[in-house]
Design a protein around this motif. Structure first.
Motif, PDB file in Angstrom:
ATOM      1  N   ASN A   1     -34.547 127.065 -73.632  1.00  0.00           N
ATOM      2  CA  ASN A   1     -33.902 128.175 -74.336  1.00  0.00           C
ATOM      3  C   ASN A   1     -33.160 129.105 -73.375  1.00  0.00           C
ATOM      4  N   GLY A   2     -33.040 128.714 -72.109  1.00  0.00           N
ATOM      5  CA  GLY A   2     -32.302 129.511 -71.138  1.00  0.00           C
ATOM      6  C   GLY A   2     -33.127 130.549 -70.409  1.00  0.00           C
ATOM      7  N   GLU A   3     -34.435 130.577 -70.619  1.00  0.00           N
ATOM      8  CA  GLU A   3     -35.306 131.527 -69.943  1.00  0.00           C
ATOM      9  C   GLU A   3     -35.643 131.030 -68.536  1.00  0.00           C
ATOM     10  N   THR A   4     -36.056 131.939 -67.674  1.00  0.00           N
ATOM     11  CA  THR A   4     -36.628 131.578 -66.379  1.00  0.00           C
ATOM     12  C   THR A   4     -38.140 131.668 -66.517  1.00  0.00           C
ATOM     13  N   VAL A   5     -38.811 130.571 -66.232  1.00  0.00           N
ATOM     14  CA  VAL A   5     -40.256 130.491 -66.445  1.00  0.00           C
ATOM     15  C   VAL A   5     -40.921 130.038 -65.145  1.00  0.00           C
ATOM     16  N   ALA A   6     -42.233 130.252 -65.035  1.00  0.00           N
ATOM     17  CA  ALA A   6     -42.914 129.954 -63.774  1.00  0.00           C
ATOM     18  C   ALA A   6     -44.283 129.341 -63.997  1.00  0.00           C
ATOM     19  N   TYR A   7     -44.587 128.354 -63.155  1.00  0.00           N
ATOM     20  CA  TYR A   7     -45.915 127.738 -63.104  1.00  0.00           C
ATOM     21  C   TYR A   7     -46.547 128.136 -61.776  1.00  0.00           C
ATOM     22  N   ALA A   8     -47.661 128.854 -61.830  1.00  0.00           N
ATOM     23  CA  ALA A   8     -48.361 129.316 -60.637  1.00  0.00           C
ATOM     24  C   ALA A   8     -49.670 128.554 -60.511  1.00  0.00           C
ATOM     25  N   SER A   9     -49.742 127.694 -59.510  1.00  0.00           N
ATOM     26  CA  SER A   9     -50.934 126.877 -59.309  1.00  0.00           C
ATOM     27  C   SER A   9     -51.841 127.499 -58.261  1.00  0.00           C
ATOM     28  N   LEU A  10     -53.124 127.495 -58.539  1.00  0.00           N
ATOM     29  CA  LEU A  10     -54.108 127.968 -57.580  1.00  0.00           C
ATOM     30  C   LEU A  10     -54.895 126.819 -56.956  1.00  0.00           C
ATOM     31  N   VAL A  11     -54.745 125.612 -57.493  1.00  0.00           N
ATOM     32  CA  VAL A  11     -55.481 124.446 -57.010  1.00  0.00           C
ATOM     33  C   VAL A  11     -54.572 123.228 -56.873  1.00  0.00           C
ATOM     34  N   HIS A  12     -53.905 122.851 -57.979  1.00  0.00           N
ATOM     35  CA  HIS A  12     -53.127 121.620 -58.010  1.00  0.00           C
ATOM     36  C   HIS A  12     -51.831 121.740 -57.217  1.00  0.00           C
ATOM     37  N   ASN A  13     -51.334 120.615 -56.758  1.00  0.00           N
ATOM     38  CA  ASN A  13     -49.996 120.563 -56.202  1.00  0.00           C
ATOM     39  C   ASN A  13     -49.008 120.570 -57.370  1.00  0.00           C
ATOM     40  N   PRO A  14     -48.149 121.589 -57.479  1.00  0.00           N
ATOM     41  CA  PRO A  14     -47.227 121.650 -58.615  1.00  0.00           C
ATOM     42  C   PRO A  14     -46.342 120.411 -58.747  1.00  0.00           C
TER      43      PRO A  14
END
Length: 237
Positions: free
Chosen positions: A54-67
């Motif tokens: 939808n044109g948004e900027t989104v983020a995945y923040a990992s504390l354990v896994h390799n993104p």
């Protein structure tokens, strides 16, 4: 108040929005929980991909896994994820090594919130997934102070006006943690033996400002990812 008048955004999971009056309330914090391998991270990635498309900027923040591994897993369901990562509409942050390096023990709620605020402000992020929050440690031992610390974390996320999914492992389905009480909604994923085969299910334990069913609804992985079937009778009412 008309509950349906709240501004809502799609979860990106086919069938799930139908169970929660069209989607999540924008800017709130939600918990996605369940046993290992139940589809929590996949649900989170569907949520982020919906925003990116939808044109948004989104983020995945990992504390354990390799993104990068998470992206590889999601590619089998939606190959376009690589385009959104490459165009920086879907941002990947591997926070675990940074936060562990800065501290003598595992990350605290305060240190994680500081990093997340930086990420959200610098990149104008509208959706965020934190995976898993169970990697964060309380810096204090008093139960009342722990609850206050977590409440400050959740309030800090809401002050950022970023719609956030907290991913959490839950191996004891009869034990509720502080997160369950402080967030705006709780989505629980299940898998269990039924009729001689393993079945997946999704349950809305809590959803503020939203009418929702309390049953466990059939869910499954298809070639397009996680799908929920709200029109079928709940597996467990």
């Amino acid at each position: 108040m008309d509950l349906s008048s709240q501004e809502r955004i799609s979860t990106g999971v086919k069938g799930l929005d139908d169970l929660i009056e069209g989607g999540l309330v924008r800017g709130k914090v939600y918990l996605v929980t369940g046993p290992p391998g139940s589809g929590k991270t996949t649900l989170g990635m569907h949520f982020l991909m919906e925003g990116a498309k939808n044109g948004e900027t989104v983020a995945y923040a990992s504390l354990v896994h390799n993104p990068d591994d998470v992206v590889k897993d999601m590619t089998r369901f939606d190959p376009s994820i690589r385009f959104y990562v490459g165009s920086k509409k879907l941002l990947l942050f591997d926070l675990g090594p940074v936060l562990w390096r800065e501290s003598s023990h595992v990350p605290t709620w305060k240190s994680v919130l500081f990093r997340l605020r930086e990420i959200a402000e610098e990149n104008k992020v509208s959706r965020l997934v934190i995976d898993p929050v169970t990697a964060i440690e309380f810096s204090i031992g008093n139960p009342a102070e722990k609850r206050a610390e977590l409440a400050r974390f959740v309030r800090g996320l809401e002050d950022m006006e970023v719609t956030t999914l907290l991913i959490a492992e839950m191996t004891d389905l009869n034990r509720y943690t502080e997160e369950h009480y402080l967030v705006s909604g709780v989505i629980m994923l299940h898998y269990f033996l039924s009729g001689g085969k393993m079945v997946r299910g999704l349950q809305i334990l809590k959803m503020r400002r939203t009418r929702h069913g309390n049953g466990i609804y059939l869910a499954e992985f298809t070639n397009k990812g996680l799908v929920v079937y709200p029109d079928k009778s709940p597996l467990i009412k």
